[in-house]
Design a protein around this motif. Sequence first.
Motif, PDB file in Angstrom:
ATOM      1  N   VAL A 194       7.863  -7.841  -1.726  1.00 45.41           N
ATOM      2  CA  VAL A 194       6.871  -6.694  -2.709  1.00 45.41           C
ATOM      3  C   VAL A 194       5.794  -7.186  -2.530  1.00 45.41           C
ATOM      4  CG1 VAL A 194       7.571  -7.045  -5.113  1.00 45.41           C
ATOM      5  CG2 VAL A 194       5.668  -5.124  -4.446  1.00 45.41           C
ATOM      6  N   ILE A 195       4.113  -6.663  -2.412  1.00 44.53           N
ATOM      7  CA  ILE A 195       2.829  -7.646  -2.613  1.00 44.53           C
ATOM      8  C   ILE A 195       2.190  -6.631  -3.553  1.00 44.53           C
ATOM      9  CG2 ILE A 195       1.493  -7.847  -1.760  1.00 44.53           C
ATOM     10  CD1 ILE A 195       2.190  -9.329   0.389  1.00 44.53           C
ATOM     11  N   VAL A 196       1.858  -7.839  -4.565  1.00 43.99           N
ATOM     12  CA  VAL A 196       0.898  -7.022  -5.988  1.00 43.99           C
ATOM     13  C   VAL A 196      -0.292  -7.690  -6.076  1.00 43.99           C
ATOM     14  CG1 VAL A 196       1.779  -6.231  -8.458  1.00 43.99           C
ATOM     15  CG2 VAL A 196       3.324  -6.224  -6.741  1.00 43.99           C
ATOM     16  N   GLY A 197      -0.914  -6.234  -6.659  1.00 40.80           N
ATOM     17  CA  GLY A 197      -2.183  -7.425  -6.682  1.00 40.80           C
ATOM     18  C   GLY A 197      -3.852  -6.724  -6.145  1.00 40.80           C
ATOM     19  N   GLY A 198      -3.939  -5.962  -6.530  1.00 39.65           N
ATOM     20  CA  GLY A 198      -5.078  -4.808  -6.105  1.00 39.65           C
ATOM     21  C   GLY A 198      -5.202  -4.963  -4.270  1.00 39.65           C
ATOM     22  N   MET A 199      -3.739  -4.391  -3.571  1.00 43.37           N
ATOM     23  CA  MET A 199      -3.799  -3.879  -2.798  1.00 43.37           C
ATOM     24  C   MET A 199      -3.990  -2.278  -2.618  1.00 43.37           C
ATOM     25  SD  MET A 199      -2.863  -6.371  -1.604  1.00 43.37           S
ATOM     26  CE  MET A 199      -1.953  -6.337   0.084  1.00 43.37           C
ATOM     27  N   MET A 200      -5.618  -2.509  -1.886  1.00 42.85           N
ATOM     28  CA  MET A 200      -6.463  -0.830  -0.859  1.00 42.85           C
ATOM     29  C   MET A 200      -5.068   0.150  -0.792  1.00 42.85           C
ATOM     30  SD  MET A 200      -9.854  -1.870  -0.886  1.00 42.85           S
ATOM     31  CE  MET A 200     -11.010  -3.102  -2.266  1.00 42.85           C
ATOM     32  N   MET A 201      -5.163   1.066  -0.624  1.00 36.63           N
ATOM     33  CA  MET A 201      -4.333   1.798   0.836  1.00 36.63           C
ATOM     34  C   MET A 201      -5.320   2.096   1.138  1.00 36.63           C
ATOM     35  SD  MET A 201      -2.027   3.750   1.270  1.00 36.63           S
ATOM     36  CE  MET A 201      -0.712   4.839  -0.172  1.00 36.63           C
ATOM     37  N   VAL A 202      -4.945   2.185   2.736  1.00 35.62           N
ATOM     38  CA  VAL A 202      -5.444   2.638   3.988  1.00 35.62           C
ATOM     39  C   VAL A 202      -3.943   3.100   4.911  1.00 35.62           C
ATOM     40  CG1 VAL A 202      -6.189   1.098   5.702  1.00 35.62           C
ATOM     41  CG2 VAL A 202      -6.587   0.232   4.014  1.00 35.62           C
ATOM     42  N   ALA A 203      -5.230   3.676   5.953  1.00 38.04           N
ATOM     43  CA  ALA A 203      -4.009   4.581   6.522  1.00 38.04           C
ATOM     44  C   ALA A 203      -2.743   3.258   7.267  1.00 38.04           C
ATOM     45  CB  ALA A 203      -4.590   5.593   7.476  1.00 38.04           C
ATOM     46  N   ALA A 204      -3.186   2.597   7.648  1.00 36.91           N
ATOM     47  CA  ALA A 204      -2.630   1.828   8.482  1.00 36.91           C
ATOM     48  C   ALA A 204      -1.901   1.125   8.306  1.00 36.91           C
ATOM     49  CB  ALA A 204      -3.565   0.542   9.362  1.00 36.91           C
ATOM     50  N   ARG A 205      -1.762   0.555   6.529  1.00 38.70           N
ATOM     51  CA  ARG A 205      -1.313  -0.195   6.330  1.00 38.70           C
ATOM     52  C   ARG A 205      -0.027   1.015   5.687  1.00 38.70           C
ATOM     53  NH1 ARG A 205      -3.989  -3.587   1.264  1.00 38.70           N
ATOM     54  NH2 ARG A 205      -5.566  -5.267   3.070  1.00 38.70           N
ATOM     55  N   ALA A 206      -0.093   1.763   5.405  1.00 40.58           N
ATOM     56  CA  ALA A 206       0.540   2.739   5.198  1.00 40.58           C
ATOM     57  C   ALA A 206       1.573   3.206   5.800  1.00 40.58           C
ATOM     58  CB  ALA A 206       0.676   4.255   4.654  1.00 40.58           C
ATOM     59  N   ALA A 207       1.145   3.188   7.139  1.00 42.92           N
ATOM     60  CA  ALA A 207       2.274   3.928   8.666  1.00 42.92           C
ATOM     61  C   ALA A 207       3.164   2.047   8.826  1.00 42.92           C
ATOM     62  CB  ALA A 207       1.289   3.330   9.470  1.00 42.92           C
ATOM     63  N   ALA A 208       2.585   0.840   8.450  1.00 46.97           N
ATOM     64  CA  ALA A 208       3.046  -0.146   8.772  1.00 46.97           C
ATOM     65  C   ALA A 208       4.260  -0.433   7.203  1.00 46.97           C
ATOM     66  CB  ALA A 208       2.532  -0.639   8.632  1.00 46.97           C
ATOM     67  N   PHE A 209       4.314  -0.695   6.253  1.00 47.89           N
ATOM     68  CA  PHE A 209       4.976  -0.370   5.511  1.00 47.89           C
ATOM     69  C   PHE A 209       5.422   0.794   4.333  1.00 47.89           C
ATOM     70  CE2 PHE A 209       2.570  -3.940   6.355  1.00 47.89           C
ATOM     71  CZ  PHE A 209       3.201  -4.603   6.402  1.00 47.89           C
ATOM     72  N   SER A 210       6.056   0.615   3.894  1.00 53.09           N
ATOM     73  CA  SER A 210       6.693   1.749   2.305  1.00 53.09           C
ATOM     74  C   SER A 210       5.274   1.245   1.492  1.00 53.09           C
ATOM     75  CB  SER A 210       7.938   1.674   1.244  1.00 53.09           C
ATOM     76  OG  SER A 210       8.861   1.864   2.739  1.00 53.09           O
ATOM     77  N   TYR A 211       5.224   1.943   0.315  1.00 53.15           N
ATOM     78  CA  TYR A 211       4.370   1.776  -1.074  1.00 53.15           C
ATOM     79  C   TYR A 211       4.736   2.342  -2.119  1.00 53.15           C
ATOM     80  CZ  TYR A 211       2.674   6.080   0.475  1.00 53.15           C
ATOM     81  OH  TYR A 211       1.958   7.329   0.932  1.00 53.15           O
ATOM     82  N   LEU A 212       3.802   2.003  -3.203  1.00 56.05           N
ATOM     83  CA  LEU A 212       3.974   2.878  -4.050  1.00 56.05           C
ATOM     84  C   LEU A 212       2.638   3.344  -5.324  1.00 56.05           C
ATOM     85  CD1 LEU A 212       6.317   4.124  -6.676  1.00 56.05           C
ATOM     86  CD2 LEU A 212       6.395   1.404  -8.178  1.00 56.05           C
ATOM     87  N   GLY A 213       2.325   4.070  -5.756  1.00 57.00           N
ATOM     88  CA  GLY A 213       0.894   4.280  -6.036  1.00 57.00           C
ATOM     89  C   GLY A 213       1.239   5.581  -7.398  1.00 57.00           C
TER      90      GLY A 213
END
Length: 595
Positions: A276-295
């Motif tokens: 997991v990566i933490v620290g002010g990571m912006m939600m971007v459409a390409a990132r959401a497609a490549a990874f799982s996320y929790l917001g």
Amino acid sequence: MWFACFLVSVLYVSGQCENIMETRQFDNEHSLVQCVTNILKLYFSEGKLTYVEMESDDDELLKNIYSSSKFSLVSRRSTFQPHLPNQGYLMTSRDVTAFAKHFKYLLMDPMWNPYTRVLIVIRSLSESDLRNAFDVLLNHHVNNVVIVNGTADAHLYAYNPFDNHACGKYYSDIISYGICSQTEMNLYPEKIGARLKNCTFLASLSHRPPFSIDPARTEGENLLGTEAYIFKVLMEKEQINFIMNYNYNGDIFSTVAPNMTAIGPMNMLQNNETHVIVGGMMMVAARAAAFSYLGGYHDYNNEIRIIVKTASLIPIWKSVYIEFDITVWMLLFLTLIVYTMILIYVFRDMDKGQLILDLLDNLLSHGRHIRSRTLVKCLLLVWIWFAYLINTFYQSSLVSLTTDPSKEYQVADDKDLVEYRYEPCFSLALRNFLMSESVTNGSSFPPQRKGCHTTAEAMQTITKTKGFYTMVPNYVYLYNMKSFNNKWGESLIYPFEKPYARFLFCFYFYKGFPISKSLRLNARRMRESGLADKSLSDLYFKRSLKQRFSQKQFEVRFSLPWRVYVIGCAISAITFILELVPKNVWPKCRIQLQS
């Protein structure tokens, strides 16, 4: 005769054997098709079923699936991306080598879904190849999967990387369900459940206050960033352990290529270097497609603010003429001309130059004696009264500007940026973010400027240089706001009231991380209960305690037009020197010049 009978018998027996082999092959094929069809009907929900062919020919299987009205089959090749949501996978492959070769292309699909159920049919499958196939699936976190042996009476195999506290990192045994037609076990059981409790994962953080604060970069204080605090509380609630490592640079913006390959620090997730990566990571459409996320923990508060340099005080020399608008000055000059022409007509015998100087002297509230009749004195009295009013208004405005100095025009919106030709000073991370979201692919962006590589450098440049603007997240601005004040606590930067854009922050996991519903629910509860905002408020308060400002005392500002004053003094000095020259010297100078 006997030889002919023997030959006929041999031909008859060989024909019967061939028919038996064809019948057995047909029975095996029919049992495989029946097995796959039954599994799809029992364990796959109605809707779209994605069929992926990997160097295999299964026309009979496709015909049976097409004949079923339960599924809408989406047939695709491994190298083709239809950009349709995947609710279930049916994969057929010639062997394990072909499966490993073509499976990597599925990971390039933005709609790749490792959470859904997967059924894999491998025609040529041996016991030794099973572990190679499951190693590929484990490396890409595909857990709900069943492999069917297409050659030996349709044997079924699976694995469970969460058994025996493996936590999804490895598996010890391969589960064999036996022959498909004889098994009565649940092929897709719940494998995770409570088995993540007491598991230990790796978390990567950066020094990006106020989201995450590296203890090694703080002076004697062990502050926990707001996202680090929220993440710690959520994991404690789920009884999951995380080892936090501050091992990546938050000023580097991670992008995702069209083939879903991460470029930047987020590449550690795809290489299984962290979870997991933490620290002010912006939600971007390409990132959401490549990874799982929790917001959901900081929603409705995140925005990008445009900041510029605070308008400075006007130069002292401008205080001489800004008391009146340019229209007033023009009317005043026109009044002087008209009144001068009237008095020139009245005083025909008087020197015109002397008359103009006398009127200017009266306008500056200096007394002059002009011999005239009573009617003319009334006319002059009107001019003196006019000069008195003008001087009163001018002096009152001048005193106000001296005691409470005026500021230059404050650039306050995007229209002002265009009108006054402000240039961007974007940090490298923000620049990459805007380029990734831009439809022009960054072709319209100016080159990177010196002194704008990081967010802190960009904000520092704004405070010192006029004509530039930058963009920062609202939380970063609020956290560092006191750091960009002068010694009296006055802000050196001005944020626009209207934000440029709103966005979300989130935690990014590797694609396929088992994020439970309770984890998402608790993240929203932290926002609704105010705990998330409370952690931010505490950081703002602790940050403000470090700032000490002096009380600003009254400062006298002398509004002197030095340029006009120096030029006037020089002319007066020269004139005075010429007046001191004796009158008898001038005739001698004339005689010498004539000779």
